[in-house]
Design a protein around this motif. Structure first.
Motif: not given
Length: 135
Positions: A1-15
């Motif tokens: 399971m490789k999920s793009e949702s983790v990248k989306t989470w990292i990109d979406g949180i406070k810088p």
């Protein structure tokens, strides 16, 4: 399971939290090459969910959060780590096991980020039990 949702989470949180999350994500993937990851628990208060990392034979072992004032890394078998992560307030289904409890570290800014300690915990966590199953 490789999920793009983790990248989306990292990109979406406070810088400032995203910088630390990228480091932790990179360390986990470096130290546990066969790691599985995704986000869980998408809800109105956390539309991006919560990133979880795990192994198919153990379950979920590590999670990350971005709170208002700090970034957090949680370990499902935290009470088995040496040293134990400092934050004991980790309510959730993973704390139903009587042999160990989850613990986390809250990091207010990058100067508090202790890569050596987090690396040690990741190395230990990959050998410890996890929570739930990975499908």
């Amino acid at each position: 399971m490789k999920s793009e949702s983790v990248k989306t989470w990292i990109d979406g949180i406070k810088p400032e939290h995203g910088i630390m999350a990228q480091k932790v994500d990179g360390l986990i993937k470096e130290l546990i090459p066969d790691i599985q990851f995704t986000t869980k628990w998408h809800k109105p208060s956390q539309p991006l969910g919560v990133p979880f990392y795990g192994l198919t034979d153990k379950g979920w072992i590590i999670a990350m959060w971005s709170f208002k004032n700090e970034f957090a890394v949680g370990f499902i078998a935290g009470t088995l780590l040496d040293p134990e992560p400092p934050v004991t307030k980790m309510s959730g289904p993973w704390n139903r096991n009587s042999n160990y409890k989850a613990r986390r570290i809250d990091i207010k800014n990058e100067s508090e980020f202790d890569e050596k300690l987090i690396r040690s915990w990741i190395e230990q966590a990959k050998k410890l039990p996890g929570w739930s199953t990975i499908e």
